[in-house]
Design a protein around this motif. Structure first.
Motif, PDB file in Angstrom:
ATOM      1  N   LEU A  27      53.484  44.749 -86.016  1.00  0.00           N
ATOM      2  CA  LEU A  27      54.253  45.182 -84.843  1.00  0.00           C
ATOM      3  C   LEU A  27      53.561  44.738 -83.561  1.00  0.00           C
ATOM      4  N   VAL A  28      54.335  44.091 -82.685  1.00  0.00           N
ATOM      5  CA  VAL A  28      53.823  43.628 -81.391  1.00  0.00           C
ATOM      6  C   VAL A  28      54.807  44.069 -80.316  1.00  0.00           C
ATOM      7  N   VAL A  29      54.283  44.613 -79.212  1.00  0.00           N
ATOM      8  CA  VAL A  29      55.132  45.019 -78.086  1.00  0.00           C
ATOM      9  C   VAL A  29      54.614  44.334 -76.834  1.00  0.00           C
ATOM     10  N   LEU A  30      55.478  43.566 -76.203  1.00  0.00           N
ATOM     11  CA  LEU A  30      55.136  42.882 -74.954  1.00  0.00           C
ATOM     12  C   LEU A  30      55.970  43.504 -73.841  1.00  0.00           C
ATOM     13  N   THR A  31      55.352  44.391 -73.093  1.00  0.00           N
ATOM     14  CA  THR A  31      56.067  45.147 -72.069  1.00  0.00           C
ATOM     15  C   THR A  31      56.494  44.234 -70.922  1.00  0.00           C
ATOM     16  N   GLY A  32      57.777  44.308 -70.590  1.00  0.00           N
ATOM     17  CA  GLY A  32      58.299  43.558 -69.451  1.00  0.00           C
ATOM     18  C   GLY A  32      58.368  42.056 -69.650  1.00  0.00           C
ATOM     19  N   ALA A  33      58.228  41.585 -70.890  1.00  0.00           N
ATOM     20  CA  ALA A  33      58.194  40.135 -71.130  1.00  0.00           C
ATOM     21  C   ALA A  33      59.574  39.494 -71.056  1.00  0.00           C
ATOM     22  N   ALA A  34      60.614  40.234 -71.310  1.00  0.00           N
ATOM     23  CA  ALA A  34      61.965  39.658 -71.367  1.00  0.00           C
ATOM     24  C   ALA A  34      62.592  39.621 -69.981  1.00  0.00           C
ATOM     25  N   ARG A  35      63.306  38.549 -69.709  1.00  0.00           N
ATOM     26  CA  ARG A  35      63.965  38.360 -68.409  1.00  0.00           C
ATOM     27  C   ARG A  35      65.488  38.324 -68.517  1.00  0.00           C
ATOM     28  N   ASP A  36      66.035  37.833 -69.617  1.00  0.00           N
ATOM     29  CA  ASP A  36      67.490  37.754 -69.773  1.00  0.00           C
ATOM     30  C   ASP A  36      67.875  38.055 -71.217  1.00  0.00           C
ATOM     31  N   PRO A  37      68.255  39.293 -71.501  1.00  0.00           N
ATOM     32  CA  PRO A  37      68.340  40.443 -70.596  1.00  0.00           C
ATOM     33  C   PRO A  37      66.953  41.003 -70.288  1.00  0.00           C
ATOM     34  N   GLU A  38      66.849  41.739 -69.237  1.00  0.00           N
ATOM     35  CA  GLU A  38      65.564  42.286 -68.818  1.00  0.00           C
ATOM     36  C   GLU A  38      65.149  43.408 -69.762  1.00  0.00           C
ATOM     37  N   GLY A  39      63.883  43.415 -70.112  1.00  0.00           N
ATOM     38  CA  GLY A  39      63.390  44.469 -70.993  1.00  0.00           C
ATOM     39  C   GLY A  39      62.066  44.090 -71.616  1.00  0.00           C
ATOM     40  N   ASP A  40      61.751  44.752 -72.708  1.00  0.00           N
ATOM     41  CA  ASP A  40      60.501  44.514 -73.428  1.00  0.00           C
ATOM     42  C   ASP A  40      60.782  43.664 -74.672  1.00  0.00           C
ATOM     43  N   LEU A  41      59.789  42.922 -75.089  1.00  0.00           N
ATOM     44  CA  LEU A  41      59.906  42.111 -76.302  1.00  0.00           C
ATOM     45  C   LEU A  41      59.160  42.817 -77.426  1.00  0.00           C
ATOM     46  N   VAL A  42      59.881  43.115 -78.509  1.00  0.00           N
ATOM     47  CA  VAL A  42      59.293  43.799 -79.656  1.00  0.00           C
ATOM     48  C   VAL A  42      59.398  42.867 -80.860  1.00  0.00           C
ATOM     49  N   LEU A  43      58.269  42.621 -81.505  1.00  0.00           N
ATOM     50  CA  LEU A  43      58.210  41.743 -82.667  1.00  0.00           C
ATOM     51  C   LEU A  43      57.668  42.525 -83.853  1.00  0.00           C
ATOM     52  N   CYS A  44      58.202  42.232 -85.031  1.00  0.00           N
ATOM     53  CA  CYS A  44      57.641  42.833 -86.238  1.00  0.00           C
ATOM     54  C   CYS A  44      58.085  42.035 -87.449  1.00  0.00           C
ATOM     55  N   ASP A  45      57.374  42.232 -88.546  1.00  0.00           N
ATOM     56  CA  ASP A  45      57.764  41.671 -89.835  1.00  0.00           C
ATOM     57  C   ASP A  45      58.243  42.815 -90.713  1.00  0.00           C
ATOM     58  N   VAL A  46      59.226  42.532 -91.549  1.00  0.00           N
ATOM     59  CA  VAL A  46      59.772  43.573 -92.410  1.00  0.00           C
ATOM     60  C   VAL A  46      60.105  42.975 -93.768  1.00  0.00           C
ATOM     61  N   ALA A  47      59.827  43.737 -94.819  1.00  0.00           N
ATOM     62  CA  ALA A  47      60.204  43.299 -96.162  1.00  0.00           C
ATOM     63  C   ALA A  47      61.723  43.196 -96.242  1.00  0.00           C
ATOM     64  N   ARG A  48      62.195  42.190 -96.943  1.00  0.00           N
ATOM     65  CA  ARG A  48      63.635  41.974 -97.048  1.00  0.00           C
ATOM     66  C   ARG A  48      64.345  43.225 -97.587  1.00  0.00           C
ATOM     67  N   GLU A  49      63.681  43.959 -98.484  1.00  0.00           N
ATOM     68  CA  GLU A  49      64.291  45.141 -99.086  1.00  0.00           C
ATOM     69  C   GLU A  49      64.575  46.232 -98.061  1.00  0.00           C
ATOM     70  N   ALA A  50      63.796  46.259 -96.975  1.00  0.00           N
ATOM     71  CA  ALA A  50      63.949  47.312 -95.967  1.00  0.00           C
ATOM     72  C   ALA A  50      64.706  46.848 -94.738  1.00  0.00           C
ATOM     73  N   ALA A  51      65.043  45.577 -94.677  1.00  0.00           N
ATOM     74  CA  ALA A  51      65.603  45.010 -93.455  1.00  0.00           C
ATOM     75  C   ALA A  51      66.978  45.559 -93.113  1.00  0.00           C
ATOM     76  N   ASP A  52      67.848  45.706 -94.114  1.00  0.00           N
ATOM     77  CA  ASP A  52      69.221  46.129 -93.812  1.00  0.00           C
ATOM     78  C   ASP A  52      69.250  47.515 -93.184  1.00  0.00           C
ATOM     79  N   GLU A  53      68.466  48.433 -93.737  1.00  0.00           N
ATOM     80  CA  GLU A  53      68.417  49.793 -93.194  1.00  0.00           C
ATOM     81  C   GLU A  53      67.894  49.787 -91.766  1.00  0.00           C
TER      82      GLU A  53
END
Length: 323
Positions: free
Chosen positions: A29-55
């Motif tokens: 999990l990575v959170v980059l506060t204020g990194a997004a400009r269009d749309p404005e907001g925060d950038l959140v990155l993470c990896d997820v197992a395929r089995e848990a992705a849909d939920e």
């Protein structure tokens, strides 16, 4: 593993992070506060197992991230990480069995849209099949089956019915019907042109054709094979094993039936034309029926599998050890 990239409004970032933290099968999990400009907001990155992705994706949509921000999903071909291995081990079920419904809907949306490319593939495949039925050449028939793009709209109809997306089902049906109609008309003209060039003649259609006569003589096996092909095709899409689609394509007599109907129509051989039309209808109907039932069964099975554990032990509102 899958990689999720999300742009979240500032006021929702904490909820998104908490959701990811509490979901089994997530890591990096990575959170980059204020990194997004269009749309404005925060950038959140993470990896997820395929089995848990849909939920997790459904929960994200429940927060409205798809409307106020964005959600992008990418396949990770290689992940060298102990944490990733642990996340996959914790997630319920097996990755090969997991269904990501948003991904399935997006894939079928692209494959079931009526485009010039789709129409050209349908026409060319049907013309190749026309040569195959006239020459009684099984190799050409198999080649035409592999070229035909009709499984995309068929999968779109099944997905639209199961997911209650009438627009997807309707668009897929239009692409399927229009594609076959255009292919049959074009192949009829093609057959007349080949006859004018003395490359086709009516006697070739009337001659015994041991390799291809099954195309206009449907029997119970035609429907049985279509049912099995529908199951295999939908499983290949939901499990991301697209290689199996080639086998599905060359196991059903859809494009060859349309081709034989077109050639028979060009010579006024209506018994063969109607026999080919019946073969086409049996195959299309069998695939849609079994494909839809397969998705329904898979949805129920996977829902049961996910119910074992969709939150990490100690997450709010869920008893430790499952849920």
């Amino acid at each position: 593993m899958l990689h999720l990239r999300m742009i979240t409004p500032h006021h929702l970032t904490e909820q998104v992070v908490e959701l990811i933290d509490n979901t089994v099968g997530t890591t990096h999990l990575v959170v980059l506060t204020g990194a997004a400009r269009d749309p404005e907001g925060d950038l959140v990155l993470c990896d997820v197992a395929r089995e848990a992705a849909d939920e997790l994706l459904q929960e994200m949509r429940g927060l409205g991230i798809d409307k106020s921000g964005s959600i992008a999903v990418e396949n990770i071909d290689l992940s060298i990480s102990r944490r990733a291995d642990d996340a996959e081990a914790e997630a319920p079920g097996e990755a090969a069995d997991a269904v990501i419904w948003e991904q399935l809907a997006e894939a079928t949306h692209e494959e079931s849209t009526l485009t010039i490319t789709y129409a050209v593939f349908m026409i060319v495949a049907t013309m190749i099949a026309a040569c195959g039925v006239v020459l009684d050449n099984a190799i050409l028939i198999v080649g035409a089956m592999a070229v035909g793009p009709e499984f995309g709209p068929l999968a779109g109809i099944c997905t639209g019915l199961v997911q209650r997306r009438p627009r997807l089902a309707g668009r897929s049906l239009i692409a399927l019907v229009t594609g076959f109609a255009a292919a049959i008309v074009a192949t009829t003209v093609f057959s007349l042109g080949m006859d004018a060039l003395d490359l086709f003649h009516e006697g070739m259609l009337d001659d015994p054709r041991p390799n291809t006569s099954f195309i206009w003589q449907p029997d119970p096996f035609s429907f049985v094979v279509a049912l099995l092909a529908g199951v295999a095709g939908m499983l290949s899409l939901t499990s991301a094993k697209a290689g199996a689609l080639v086998g599905v394509a060359i196991s059903v007599t859809t494009v060859p039936a349309g081709a034989n109907a077109a050639v028979a129509l060009s010579y006024g051989d209506f018994p063969q034309m109607w026999g080919s039309a019946a073969q086409l209808a049996l195959n299309l109907g069998g695939i849609i029926l079994s494909g839809t039932l397969t998705l329904i069964a898979w949805k129920m099975l996977w829902r049961t599998q996910q119910s074992r554990m969709i939150r990490k032990p100690g997450a709010p509102g869920v008893a430790n050890g499952g849920g």
